[in-house]
Design a protein around this motif. Sequence first.
Motif, mmCIF file in Angstrom:
data_model
loop_
_atom_site.group_PDB
_atom_site.id
_atom_site.type_symbol
_atom_site.label_atom_id
_atom_site.label_comp_id
_atom_site.label_asym_id
_atom_site.label_seq_id
_atom_site.Cartn_x
_atom_site.Cartn_y
_atom_site.Cartn_z
ATOM 1 N N SER A 71 0.823 -1.207 0.000
ATOM 2 C CA SER A 71 0.000 0.000 0.000
ATOM 3 C C SER A 71 0.862 1.263 0.000
ATOM 4 N N GLN A 72 0.618 2.118 -0.986
ATOM 5 C CA GLN A 72 1.389 3.360 -1.078
ATOM 6 C C GLN A 72 1.096 4.285 0.102
ATOM 7 N N SER A 73 -0.192 4.342 0.484
ATOM 8 C CA SER A 73 -0.547 5.277 1.560
ATOM 9 C C SER A 73 0.021 4.829 2.906
ATOM 10 N N VAL A 74 0.389 3.555 3.028
ATOM 11 C CA VAL A 74 1.001 3.050 4.266
ATOM 12 C C VAL A 74 2.521 3.201 4.209
ATOM 13 N N ILE A 75 3.106 2.871 3.073
ATOM 14 C CA ILE A 75 4.574 2.884 2.984
ATOM 15 C C ILE A 75 5.128 4.305 3.133
ATOM 16 N N VAL A 76 4.305 5.289 2.843
ATOM 17 C CA VAL A 76 4.777 6.657 2.965
ATOM 18 C C VAL A 76 5.108 6.984 4.437
ATOM 19 N N ALA A 77 4.388 6.373 5.381
ATOM 20 C CA ALA A 77 4.697 6.558 6.813
ATOM 21 C C ALA A 77 6.033 5.890 7.145
ATOM 22 N N ALA A 78 6.274 4.726 6.535
ATOM 23 C CA ALA A 78 7.566 4.045 6.735
ATOM 24 C C ALA A 78 8.696 4.891 6.159
ATOM 25 N N LEU A 79 8.416 5.511 5.034
ATOM 26 C CA LEU A 79 9.442 6.341 4.386
ATOM 27 C C LEU A 79 9.802 7.537 5.270
ATOM 28 N N GLN A 80 8.805 8.132 5.897
ATOM 29 C CA GLN A 80 9.091 9.266 6.799
ATOM 30 C C GLN A 80 10.027 8.831 7.936
ATOM 31 N N LYS A 81 9.768 7.633 8.485
ATOM 32 C CA LYS A 81 10.636 7.126 9.565
ATOM 33 C C LYS A 81 12.043 6.843 9.033
ATOM 34 N N ALA A 82 12.102 6.261 7.838
ATOM 35 C CA ALA A 82 13.403 5.922 7.252
ATOM 36 C C ALA A 82 14.220 7.189 6.987
ATOM 37 N N VAL A 83 13.566 8.219 6.525
ATOM 38 C CA VAL A 83 14.254 9.498 6.248
ATOM 39 C C VAL A 83 14.815 10.056 7.564
ATOM 40 N N GLU A 84 13.974 10.068 8.597
ATOM 41 C CA GLU A 84 14.412 10.582 9.914
ATOM 42 C C GLU A 84 15.579 9.782 10.478
ATOM 43 N N SER A 85 15.578 8.465 10.229
ATOM 44 C CA SER A 85 16.608 7.589 10.818
ATOM 45 C C SER A 85 17.991 7.830 10.202
ATOM 46 N N GLU A 86 18.014 8.357 8.990
ATOM 47 C CA GLU A 86 19.257 8.592 8.244
ATOM 48 C C GLU A 86 20.080 7.317 8.066
ATOM 49 N N CYS A 87 19.430 6.152 8.132
ATOM 50 C CA CYS A 87 20.135 4.883 7.930
ATOM 51 C C CYS A 87 20.491 4.709 6.461
ATOM 52 N N GLU A 88 21.695 4.253 6.208
ATOM 53 C CA GLU A 88 22.097 4.010 4.813
ATOM 54 C C GLU A 88 21.913 2.553 4.419
ATOM 55 N N ASN A 89 21.469 1.738 5.356
ATOM 56 C CA ASN A 89 21.305 0.296 5.102
ATOM 57 C C ASN A 89 19.830 -0.082 4.999
ATOM 58 N N LEU A 90 19.016 0.815 4.473
ATOM 59 C CA LEU A 90 17.573 0.564 4.408
ATOM 60 C C LEU A 90 16.962 1.116 3.119
ATOM 61 N N PHE A 91 16.289 0.208 2.402
ATOM 62 C CA PHE A 91 15.491 0.619 1.241
ATOM 63 C C PHE A 91 14.038 0.186 1.471
ATOM 64 N N LEU A 92 13.118 0.869 0.809
ATOM 65 C CA LEU A 92 11.700 0.510 0.869
ATOM 66 C C LEU A 92 11.173 0.324 -0.547
ATOM 67 N N LEU A 93 10.347 -0.695 -0.723
ATOM 68 C CA LEU A 93 9.772 -0.964 -2.039
ATOM 69 C C LEU A 93 8.254 -1.007 -1.941
ATOM 70 N N ASN A 94 7.580 -0.231 -2.766
ATOM 71 C CA ASN A 94 6.124 -0.240 -2.834
ATOM 72 C C ASN A 94 5.715 -1.325 -3.845
ATOM 73 N N GLU A 95 5.734 -2.574 -3.384
ATOM 74 C CA GLU A 95 5.543 -3.715 -4.284
ATOM 75 C C GLU A 95 4.698 -4.788 -3.619
ATOM 76 N N ASN A 96 4.241 -5.730 -4.454
ATOM 77 C CA ASN A 96 3.461 -6.872 -3.993
ATOM 78 C C ASN A 96 4.398 -8.070 -3.816
ATOM 79 N N ALA A 97 4.274 -8.748 -2.673
ATOM 80 C CA ALA A 97 5.129 -9.919 -2.403
ATOM 81 C C ALA A 97 4.948 -11.028 -3.442
ATOM 82 N N GLU A 98 3.863 -10.973 -4.199
ATOM 83 C CA GLU A 98 3.682 -11.971 -5.257
ATOM 84 C C GLU A 98 4.778 -11.856 -6.314
#
Length: 213
Positions: A71-98
Amino acid sequence: MRQRNKPWANDYIAGHSHIAIQNPKEQRGKWSKLFGNENPIHIEVGTGKGQFVTGMAKANPDINYIGIELSQSVIVAALQKAVESECENLFLLNENAEDLTDLFAEGEVDRVYLNFSDPWPKTRHEKRRLTYKTFLKRYQDIMVEEGEIHFKTDNQGLFEYSLKSFSEYGLLLTFVSLDLHSSEFEGNIMTEYEEKFSNKGQRIYRSEVKFRK
Ligand code: SAM
């Protein structure tokens, strides 16, 4: 998970494409190159709002993490956390596990995390459960030999079903807890759902399984 329409989400995701990877299928077989190191890759399927994957990335800088969320509307909240964390070892994908086998090459992933996956309790929806045999096959296809699946849920029915599904697939059970928060397990990072359900007094189930050689 309740989804709200977030018109700004598209722009926010596009503006942070160094974390929320665009056209991720083009990176199949090349994720280590994109991370810039050969560290193990752990993925979380159904990342939700990202508290777990961000917490894990902060706690384990020598592991590369990829959170996958439909879900795009959900992953955007994860992205906000990832941006704040400044971690370089983290990517996010808006994709289906299928589509996991289009996203990762054989042996590219070391571990899969499944946290509070949708239970799909009706028998006719069994194939949608992320621990159904066709999903287990996808995880096996992208993981190293003896790759592991770590699974947490508050849902007893889904947990029982999943242990049976793991066993029928030939996976080896290496850890099980029927009450994680009362156990001696150390280093647990809570997900958003885990906080919500444990605050209501619900028990948390956890298992680790691995594929056999
Ligand atoms: N893991 C988070 C947590 O524990 O707080 C979220 C749990 S929520 C119940 C399940 C999430 O899995 C939802 O955000 C849903 O969109 C996502 N999901 C369900 N099926 C999926 C699939 N096939 N591929 C990717 N994400 C999926």
